[in-house]
Design a protein around this motif. Structure first.
Motif, short mmCIF file in Angstrom:
data_model
loop_
_atom_site.label_atom_id
_atom_site.label_comp_id
_atom_site.label_asym_id
_atom_site.label_seq_id
_atom_site.Cartn_x
_atom_site.Cartn_y
_atom_site.Cartn_z
N HIS A 1 0.81 -1.15 -0.06
CA HIS A 1 0.17 0.20 0.13
C HIS A 1 0.83 1.08 0.04
O HIS A 1 2.06 1.20 0.36
N GLY A 2 0.47 2.18 -0.45
CA GLY A 2 1.04 3.64 -0.24
C GLY A 2 0.71 4.43 0.84
O GLY A 2 -0.26 3.92 1.86
N ALA B 1 1.97 -5.73 6.04
CA ALA B 1 2.10 -4.70 5.32
C ALA B 1 3.31 -4.21 4.90
O ALA B 1 4.62 -4.20 5.30
N ILE B 2 3.34 -3.78 3.59
CA ILE B 2 4.81 -3.18 2.90
C ILE B 2 4.20 -1.94 2.35
O ILE B 2 3.27 -1.93 1.34
N GLU B 3 4.85 -0.84 2.68
CA GLU B 3 4.50 0.57 2.41
C GLU B 3 5.44 0.99 1.32
O GLU B 3 6.68 0.87 1.43
N ILE B 4 4.74 1.12 0.03
CA ILE B 4 5.52 1.51 -0.91
C ILE B 4 4.73 2.75 -1.96
O ILE B 4 3.75 2.37 -2.35
N ASP B 5 5.17 3.71 -1.73
CA ASP B 5 4.55 4.76 -2.44
C ASP B 5 4.68 4.58 -4.08
O ASP B 5 5.72 4.41 -4.52
N ALA B 6 3.49 4.96 -4.70
CA ALA B 6 3.56 4.87 -6.11
C ALA B 6 4.79 5.88 -6.85
O ALA B 6 5.14 5.57 -7.82
N GLY B 7 4.73 6.80 -6.05
CA GLY B 7 5.64 8.05 -6.98
C GLY B 7 7.35 7.40 -6.62
O GLY B 7 8.03 7.88 -7.20
N ARG B 8 7.47 6.37 -5.70
CA ARG B 8 8.61 5.74 -5.77
C ARG B 8 8.84 4.73 -6.71
O ARG B 8 8.29 3.74 -6.61
N ILE C 1 11.73 2.80 5.79
CA ILE C 1 10.08 3.09 6.14
C ILE C 1 9.62 1.82 6.64
O ILE C 1 8.98 1.77 7.83
N ASN C 2 10.14 0.68 6.13
CA ASN C 2 9.49 -0.48 6.60
C ASN C 2 10.15 -1.33 7.68
O ASN C 2 9.96 -2.44 7.90
#
Length: 291
Positions: free
Chosen positions: A105-106, A119-126, A196-197
Motif C-alpha cells: 500500500h501507499g 504490510a509493505i508501504e511503497i509509494d507509487a511515486g517511488r 520506512i518498512n
C-alpha cells in the motif's frame, strides 16, 4: 526533456514478433517496451518503445534495423508524450494490492491495513515496482508460499527495484538479505523503502550489474535467489544464478511473458534447476525452481 514513444501499428501476431525483436535488441539497455490492443474487432495492435526526445534519430534507425528481418515494410510512428506529474497521477485511484499474506500500500492507504496483514508501504511515486504489476504480485505470492514450507537463511533479491521483494522476504524470514540493482537511483529508492518498512538491519543494498561484484562471493551462496527482471537477461544469468545458489537452494524468477516460459525453464534446466510451480498473472509468469 520530453519523453517519446516510437511505435508500429500492426496485427497482434506481428506486434508479438516485434516485441520479441525489440526485447532482444533493446531490453539490456533499459528501454521500456510494450504492446497494447487498439481495436479488438479489427485486430489492430501497437508495439512501442519509450525513450527521451533527444534519442529520436538514433533509436528510430536502430528500431527499423531491428524490425527489418521480419517486418521490413512496417512504418515507425512517433508520439511526443505529455509532461505529467506521474507521482500525483499514479496515486489517483491506486488501490492497495493483496498478494498472499502481503498488503502492498501507499502511505495514503495506511488505514487499509488489517490485523494479520504483512504490510509493505511503497509509494507509487517511488518508481521501480509497487506491487501492481503481475510479475511483482506473482513473486510476492511465491515468497509467501515457499516460506511456509522451509526456513531460509541467506536470500538474494537480484534487480531489487523498489526493494519490495526484499522487504517481503524480511517480513517472513530471519534471513540475511542482499538486494542489488544495476541502477543506483533504484538502490537509493529501495534504501528509503527499507527504512520506512523497518527492515534496514536485515537487508544490505548494493549497486551491481548482474553478478559482477565481490559482494556476491562474500555474502553467498544463497539458499533463495529472487530475480524479477526480464526473460532474456534471466536466461543469460542462469549459470551465475546456479553458481551462487547453495546446495538445496531455491529460485523465484519473474518478468517473463507466458510465451517465454519454456525458454527460461530450458536455460535453468541445463544448470540443474528444475520446475516446481508456475503462477500465471495477466499474461506474465512467476517460476519456482529448485535443485
Amino acid at each position: 526533456m520530453k519523453q517519446i514513444r516510437l511505435y508500429i501499428t500492426a496485427s497482434q501476431s506481428d506486434c508479438a514478433t516485434a516485441l520479441d525483436l525489440l526485447s532482444a535488441g533493446f531490453e539490456d539497455d533499459g528501454y521500456p517496451i510494450a504492446t497494447m490492443e487498439i481495436d479488438e474487432d479489427n485486430d489492430v495492435w501497437e508495439a512501442s518503445l519509450y525513450a527521451m526526445e533527444d534519442e529520436l534519430g538514433r533509436l528510430k534507425a536502430a528500431m527499423a534495423s531491428c524490425l527489418q528481418p521480419a517486418l521490413p515494410a512496417v512504418a515507425i510512428d512517433v508520439e511526443v508524450l505529455p509532461e505529467i506529474d506521474w507521482v500525483a497521477h499514479s496515486l489517483e485511484g491506486l488501490q492497495p494490492v493483496r498478494a498472499g499474506r502481503f498488503l502492498v500500500h501507499g502511505s495514503h492507504d495506511r488505514d487499509e491495513v488489517r490485523s494479520g496483514d504483512l504490510a509493505i508501504e511503497i509509494d507509487a511515486g517511488r518508481a521501480f515496482g509497487t506491487g501492481h504489476h503481475g510479475t511483482t504480485e506473482g513473486c510476492l505470492e511465491m515468497i509467501d508460499r515457499i516460506t511456509r514450507q522451509r526456513a531460509f537463511h541467506s536470500v538474494l533479491d537480484l534487480g531489487t527495484g523498489s526493494g519490495v521483494l526484499a522487504i517481503a522476504a524480511a517480513k517472513l524470514t530471519q534471513a540475511f538479505i542482499l538486494a542489488t540493482d544495476i541502477d543506483p537511483v533504484a538502490v537509493e529508492v529501495a534504501r528509503e523503502n527499507v527504512r520506512i518498512n523497518r527492515c534496514a538491519s536485515q537487508i544490505t543494498l548494493r549497486t551491481a550489474a548482474g553478478f559482477h561484484s565481490d559482494i556476491f562471493a562474500r555474502s553467498g551462496p544463497f539458499d533463495l535467489i529472487i530475480a524479477n527482471i526480464l526473460a532474456r537477461p534471466l536466461m543469460k544469468l542462469a549459470p551465475s544464478v546456479s553458481r551462487n545458489l547453495a546446495a538445496g537452494g531455491q529460485v523465484i524468477l519473474s518478468g517473463i511473458l507466458a510465451e517465454q516460459r519454456m525458454k527460461v525453464l530450458a536455460a535453468y534446466n541445463t544448470q540443474g534447476l528444475y520446475h516446481r510451480r508456475t503462477l500465471w498473472r495477466d499474461g506474465w509468469v512467476t517460476l519456482h525452481l529448485a535443485r
